[in-house]
Design an enzyme around this catalytic site. Structure first.
Site, short mmCIF file in Angstrom:
data_model
loop_
_atom_site.label_atom_id
_atom_site.label_comp_id
_atom_site.label_asym_id
_atom_site.label_seq_id
_atom_site.Cartn_x
_atom_site.Cartn_y
_atom_site.Cartn_z
N GLU A 432 16.38 -2.02 8.74
CA GLU A 432 15.46 -2.78 9.68
C GLU A 432 16.15 -3.89 10.52
OE1 GLU A 432 11.71 -2.87 6.80
OE2 GLU A 432 13.16 -4.23 6.11
N GLU A 502 12.59 5.14 2.19
CA GLU A 502 11.92 4.44 1.16
C GLU A 502 10.70 4.91 1.12
OE1 GLU A 502 12.00 0.19 1.99
OE2 GLU A 502 13.96 0.24 2.64
C1 GAL Z 1 11.12 -2.18 3.31
C2 GAL Z 1 12.36 -2.77 3.43
C3 GAL Z 1 12.94 -3.30 1.98
C4 GAL Z 1 11.96 -4.03 1.46
C5 GAL Z 1 10.58 -2.99 1.30
C6 GAL Z 1 9.35 -3.90 0.56
O1 GAL Z 1 10.75 -2.57 4.53
O2 GAL Z 1 13.41 -1.87 3.77
O3 GAL Z 1 14.15 -4.03 2.22
O4 GAL Z 1 11.68 -5.24 1.79
O5 GAL Z 1 10.22 -2.91 2.48
O6 GAL Z 1 9.61 -4.22 -0.89
MG MG Z 2 13.56 -6.29 5.41
#
Ligand code: GAL
Ligand code: MG
Length: 980
Positions: A432, A502
């Protein structure tokens, strides 16, 4: 006082300064034979760098000061910076910790090169030894080494002072979604080498047994004396130097130090390749010899022979297209914040192995090096991620030349440290941070230095998953809807493997539709898996009375996911931290004490090495692994009938090759009526991550559903010995059922205590607007026909009138309650449609026939086999950090709720339903911010739902799929109530 040059330089506001006096990063691990400086140090916390309080206290090393009650507490923000300054500035109020101790430098280190290693310091480290400035380092998640040879005297004590500045230009690129801490979070060591030493070793070990070891030797002040050489030993096999040392730095008198390279190579015959399923490791020792053969330096490596490659839209390990069953893992501990012991890391990985995970993304920074040793050893594929996240100021920083050095420094040092780990199959440039020239610079360095592994970066691939020109060899989006992934894979546009970095956000009661993700991944080429967000709920153990972190004194003050009385799991805001992002840090598959949440069982079944199928009378066993046979598994058959009978038999697993299926004989004669066949699969022998007999999965098939009427009457009707209380219909003036076992009557329920997904996704607000959380019942009519009573009621909501009818009929041994609810068109997405009632106290055990034993929901029910289950009511409830809908069981056909003397009640449901039995009303849960605020009710709160909304993952990512929504229109359900 003399001006301290390290302070005068103000490195905390100079992104160009990534280090000073720091030694190059290396893969040579010096933990063996080193002097540990861990333990109690002198400490003072001052308000800004350069200030002095003169007051010394004590601190544990490794240990963030924010976890040791020293006056500066943890703060949680997701992506907003905790202060307003723009990059590269940091606030004037800048807590700075001064760690100091004395260390006796061994007398036999005379003439040796003496090195200090600080495992990790957050966020700027300034090193002084015996009052002399020695060095500076940034990057809170990688070690920094400094040569102390000129500032210490062997045989004498030395004073080591480590000054750690909390906020800096570096904080802007360490803006990960986690608690902000400060201090020294990993071990501190001192070691000595020969001045001419092994500076780095690069191991390349191929699946076919080819081995190449490139050794660098360095001497800060000298040259390579005649006759020195390197050797290697791989098991019993000796590796000899290919050729003379190559001098890397030019034969130029202005170059003071010597840097030479030599190569060892070998071909290992009949090599056992490394994979996450078969983590075969070979011990390699590299030795640097003096001319007389004596050993000047040694370096140990655990070598795994494997190939990794992206070919077209496939990621291949040893030529096989693997599935990435991954998880994102932070270095986290509820007592120490960021300091994690080797035992804790091992426990994390053992648990992940037991729940079917085969991959870890080190979100969002290089983890403690021990984690990679364990990943090599236990078998995980690792995406090793660099410590770069500039989330709040991503756009400005990605192209800011002042940060260019920091980007390259962080990525290259990670690669230099971790390149020899077979577990690391992909490098990640960070998280990010938008996408800019600074990323391309770092990517260029990696591609040149390590062409053996693919590289990924979500920010680079985000706008166009197929663009081959960007710094990502993998399309690695986050939280992409299943449909988008499927569409991409089917579009003919795809150019790279699609592996979500993710997905399936595990916040609170979540991970709905995980099985649907996997149905797509397993059936569509080009989709290869992803990394669930995330492993931990980052709840810090906090004393309720004074609001302080419990710290190491809290050891053992928790269990089964819950903090001991007087304690709670703190989340953002609980330390008075402002700004904060509340409970968003509690988004893991395990509680802060590592207790698995029910979603873990869902994953375990989806990731099972073995699957059962039943097709037209044929039973099939699938080996779902990529490299392993089934011979490490034992199994037992279990046949469950709806009538309560169960049969078991030992199972002989066939020898099915990886990726193949085989038909096997039915273990039992064809059953009549509803019947489910489960294979309880366990480890046949001790595995490094599970003793023999550990349950691995519970695949199940339905052999026959029986006739639905069998269910509606209840499977074992109770003998009717009238008159029994509770078998005639008694209603009060409002038409509410009066029953000896019920403390409050069955009424309509359309609401659940909002989950985190419901809150963030906006559903909860809509439900409140509609008034579903506080339905007001108005009786419209009450008719008696013989013994039967019909009650009609209506509920006014913001989206129209809901009509509800109950027809209550005495039946053998009890009452049948047939219900219907008509939801107006506008009420098109409610949490549930069903009945809620409360029982009298004392009913503590639930026995049920349905899915279980774990909590399950319509879109998260793949891991809960149908069977006869039994649990204490208190154990049905999942203690999510912020209380919310919890404890549901899917596909329940009937249950009893009983007291120790076997009295109680029995419910039979006409159709499999979502049921929950807890000690809390939905409004109790919704009103509490932490689990410890809940006060159990004496009786049980029972929900019988004709329809229940899926969970989805809307707290970050897609909501549930349309098929799991509760539609408007008429819902009908029917159940019987008996007294035991
Ligand atoms: C993503 C991010 C993580 C965390 C997650 C939400 O966008 O990469 O670090 O923030 O969302 O829990
Ligand atoms: Mg973040």
């Amino acid at each position: 006082m003399r001006r301290d040059p390290l302070i005068a330089l103000r490195p905390w506001e100079a992104p160009e300064v990534t280090s000073w006096g720091r030694l190059p990063m290396s893969s040579v691990d010096r933990r063996d034979g080193a002097l540990s400086l861990d333990g109690t140090w002198h400490f003072q916390l001052v308000p800004a760098p350069g200030a002095s309080s003169g007051e010394w206290t004590r601190i544990e090393v490794p240990g963030a000061w924010t976890m040791q009650d020293l006056g500066d507490l943890p703060q949680y923000t997701n992506f907003q910076m905790p202060w307003a300054e723009f990059p590269p500035a940091s606030p004037a109020a800048n807590p700075t910790g001064v760690y100091e101790r004395s260390v006796d430098i061994p007398a036999d280190w005379a003439g040796r090169r003496i090195v200090l290693q600080v495992g990790a310091a957050e966020s700027v480290l300034l090193v002084h030894v015996n009052g002399t400035p020695v060095g500076i380092s940034k990057d809170s998640h990688l070690a920094a080494e400094f040569d102390l040879s000129d500032v210490v005297r062997p045989g004498d004590p030395a004073t080591v002072r480590l000054t750690v500045v909390k906020w800096s230009d570096a904080s802007h690129i360490e803006d990960q979604d986690q608690w902000w801490h400060a201090g020294i979070t990993r071990s501190v060591l001192l070691y000595a080498t020969d001045p001419l030493h092994l500076a780095d070793v690069t191991v390349r070990a191929r699946q076919d047994g080819r081995l190449r070891v490139d050794c660098q030797v360095r001497d800060a002040a000298g040259a390579l004396p005649e006759g020195w050489y390197v050797t290697g030993a791989l098991g019993g096999q000796l590796l000899v130097q290919d050729a003379e040392f190559d001098r890397v730095n030019a034969e130029d008198m202005r170059v003071s130090d010597f840097l030479g390279e030599a190569r060892l190579s070998a071909a290992v015959r009949e090599v056992r390749p490394w994979t996450a399923e078969t983590p075969e490791l070979y011990d390699l020792t590299v030795r640097l010899h003096r001319a007389d053969g004596s050993v000047a330096d040694t370096s140990h490596h655990r070598v795994g022979f494997r190939d990794v490659e992206v070919r077209g839209t496939n990621l291949l390990v040893n030529g096989e297209r693997i599935f990435i069953r991954g998880i994102n893992r932070h270095d986290f501990h509820p007592l120490t914040g960021r300091t994690v012991s080797a035992d804790d890391m091992r426990a994390d990985l053992v648990l992940l192995k037991r729940f079917g995970f085969n991959a870890i993304r080190t979100a969002h920074y290089p983890n403690d090096p021990t984690l990679l040793d364990l990943a090599d050893d236990l078998g995980f594929y690792v995406v090793d991620e660099a410590n770069i996240e500039s989330h709040d100021h991503a756009h400005e920083i990605a192209d800011d030349p002042r940060y260019l050095g920091a980007f390259v420094d962080r990525v290259s040092r990670m690669v230099l440290r971790d390149k020899n780990h077979p577990s690391v199959i992909i490098w990640s440039l960070g998280n990010e941070s938008d996408y800019g020239a600074n990323h391309d610079a770092a990517a260029g360095w990696v591609r040149r230095h390590d062409p053996t592994r693919p590289l990924q970066y979500e920010g680079a691939a985000k706008l166009d998953w197929a663009d081959l020109s960007v710094a990502s060899d993998i399309a690695c989006p986050m939280y992409a809807p299943i449909e988008d992934c499927v569409a991409h894979a089917l579009s003919a546009e795809q150019t790279k493997p699609l592996i979500q970095c993710e997905y399936s956000h595990a916040m609170g009661n979540s991970n709905g539709t995980l099985a649907d993700h996997w149905a797509a991944i397993e059936s569509i080429p080009g989709l290869q898996g992803g990394f669930i967000w995330e492993f931990w709920d980052h709840g810090i153990l906090q004393r309720v009375n004074d609001g302080r972190p419990a710290g190491r004194a809290g050891a053992g003050l928790y269990g089964k996911g819950v903090a001991a009385p007087g304690h709670r799991w703190a989340y953002g805001g609980d330390f008075g931290d402002s700004p904060n992002d509340g409970v968003f840090c509690a988004d893991g598959l395990v509680f802060p004490d590592r207790t698995p949440k029910p979603a873990m069982y869902e994953h375990r079944e989806i990731a099972a090495p073995l699957r059962l199928r039943y097709r037209q009378g044929v039973l099939l066993v699938d080996n779902r692994q990529h490299f392993r046979s089934l011979d490490w598994l034992s199994a037992e058959w279990c046949l469950v009938h709806a009538d309560g009978s169960t049969r078991t038999a030992p199972a002989a697993l066939p020898d099915v090759p990886p990726g193949c299926s085989e038909a096997i004989p039915m273990p039992f004669p064809a059953p009549e009526g509803e019947a489910w066949l489960t294979l309880r699969v366990t480890t046949a022998d001790d595995e490094p991550w599970a003793p023999r007999g550990t349950e691995v999965c519970l695949p199940q098939v339905c052999l026959s559903m029986g006739r639905s009427t069998e269910l509606s009457t209840g499977i074992a009707p109770a003998p009717s010995h009238e008159p029994v209380s509770g078998t005639s219909v008694e209603v009060d003036g409002d038409g509410l059922l009066v029953h000896p076992m019920l403390a409050s009557p069955p009424v309509l329920s359309l609401w659940r205590a909002p989950t985190d997904n419901d809150e963030v996704g906006g559903m909860a607000a809509r439900w409140r607007d509609w008034g579903l959380d506080a339905l007001v019942r108005k009786v419209l009519g009450l008719d008696r026909e013989g013994a039967q009573v019909t009650v009609r009621a209506e509920y006014a909501t913001g989206a129209g009138i809901v009509r509800h009818e109950q027809v209550i009929t005495p039946v053998a041994g009890g009452l049948r309650i047939e219900e219907s609810a008509q939801l107006p068109e506008a009420l098109d997405d409610v949490a549930r449609v069903g009945t809620v009632f409360e029982t009298v106290g004392g009913l503590d055990v639930l026995d049920w026939y349905g899915q279980g034993p774990w909590e399950s929901y319509p879109d998260r029910s793949a891991g809960a086999p149908v069977g006869h289950h039994s649990l204490d009511v208190d154990d049905l409830f999942t203690p999510y950090l912020r209380p919310q809908e919890s404890g549901g069981r899917h596909g329940v056909r009937r249950f009893t709720l009983s007291a120790p003397d076997a009295t109680g009640l029995a419910v039979d449901l006409a159709a499999p339903s979502q049921v929950s039995v807890t000690r809390y009303r939905a409004e109790d849960l919704a009103a509490a911010a932490h689990h410890d605020e809940l006060v159990p009710r004496p009786g049980c709160v029972v929900h019988l739902d004709a329809a229940h909304r899926g969970l989805g993952t809307a707290s970050c990512g897609p909501d549930t799929s349309p098929q799991y929504l509760v539609a408007a229109g008429t819902h009908r359900w029917s159940w019987t109530l008996r007294v035991l």
